[in-house]
Design an enzyme around this catalytic site. Sequence first.
Site, PDB file in Angstrom:
ATOM      1  N   ARG A  10      -1.348   2.036 -15.760  1.00 37.90           N
ATOM      2  CA  ARG A  10      -1.418   1.972 -14.296  1.00 37.90           C
ATOM      3  C   ARG A  10      -0.979   0.572 -13.859  1.00 37.90           C
ATOM      4  NH1 ARG A  10      -5.056   0.173 -10.398  1.00 37.90           N
ATOM      5  NH2 ARG A  10      -5.339   1.512  -8.560  1.00 37.90           N
TER       6      ARG A  10
ATOM      7  N   LYS B  34      -4.485  -8.217 -13.668  1.00 34.23           N
ATOM      8  CA  LYS B  34      -5.919  -8.515 -13.660  1.00 34.23           C
ATOM      9  C   LYS B  34      -6.210  -9.951 -14.096  1.00 34.23           C
ATOM     10  CE  LYS B  34      -7.740  -3.895 -13.525  1.00 34.23           C
ATOM     11  NZ  LYS B  34      -8.552  -2.819 -14.130  1.00 34.23           N
TER      12      LYS B  34
END
Length: 296
Positions: free
Chosen positions: A265, A225
């Site tokens: 994840r 991210k």
Amino acid sequence: MSELSGRGHVAGLPEWDRCAVMGVVNVTPDSFSDGGRWFDTTAAIKHGLDLVAEGADLVDVGGESTRPGATRVDETEELRRVVPVVRGLASEGVVISVDTMRASVAEQALAAGAALVNDVSGGLADPAMIPVVAEADAPFVVMHWRGFLEGGNVRGVYDDVVTEVVDELHARVEAVLAGGIAPDRIVVDPGLGFSKDGTHDLALLAALDRLHALGHPLLVAASRKRFLGRVLAGPGGAPPPARERDAATAAVSALAAHAGAWAVRVHEVRATADAVRVARAIEGARAPQHDTEGAL
């Protein structure tokens, strides 16, 4: 909270003795990280099996990009992308999570063999979602969400991001419980990168104990991210591309595992699978504390 008992168990899923690793299969042409690489059904199924071979405990299959600015696909196209991949992986015995905001996609994916519904809106995007999941008695991920990110609709203003995320997640969990989903089938996710900037994401990772206080297993989805790119770039530097953030992702995975996360994840599984196993080994090596007074 680094003890194994703090992770919790999600009813309807296997019970792992450490933080689980959720591998990502994006059946999309426009994901921020790997858009288009697994868009073909056969390629997506192979990729899911490769992730399991590399150490993934479960695989998260999604057919709609949720990156900022992404345009939603229609229901028919999302079903076309997702259901055959779920069916193919389920036939190979893979534990599957379906990443969707649509009740119809969740329903058909569960019928095709998915075991878990991972809805980034926590059931807010589609009012039919909670009844569908409750009827199926399926586990459900409730992520912190403040709306779609199209057109710059980020709504990322917080006075105290940790308190506000915890409070908003608590309210959403209560709504999900009221909708009939059992408490032992709820997972919470702070929604890193969703209506949050890098300082918000780091603050939430530094306060995972506050999220544990919600009383449900915790999923941490930090993989590749933007906040990791900014950390790696340093002041004034250019963030590395998403696929060059996997070592940083593994570092977050180890920290999350140590802090008691139920699962992480990730896109690149092998490094994170190693990281969570090392974190578990260190937990297991922690010597019990004894009262040594008078021993000398």
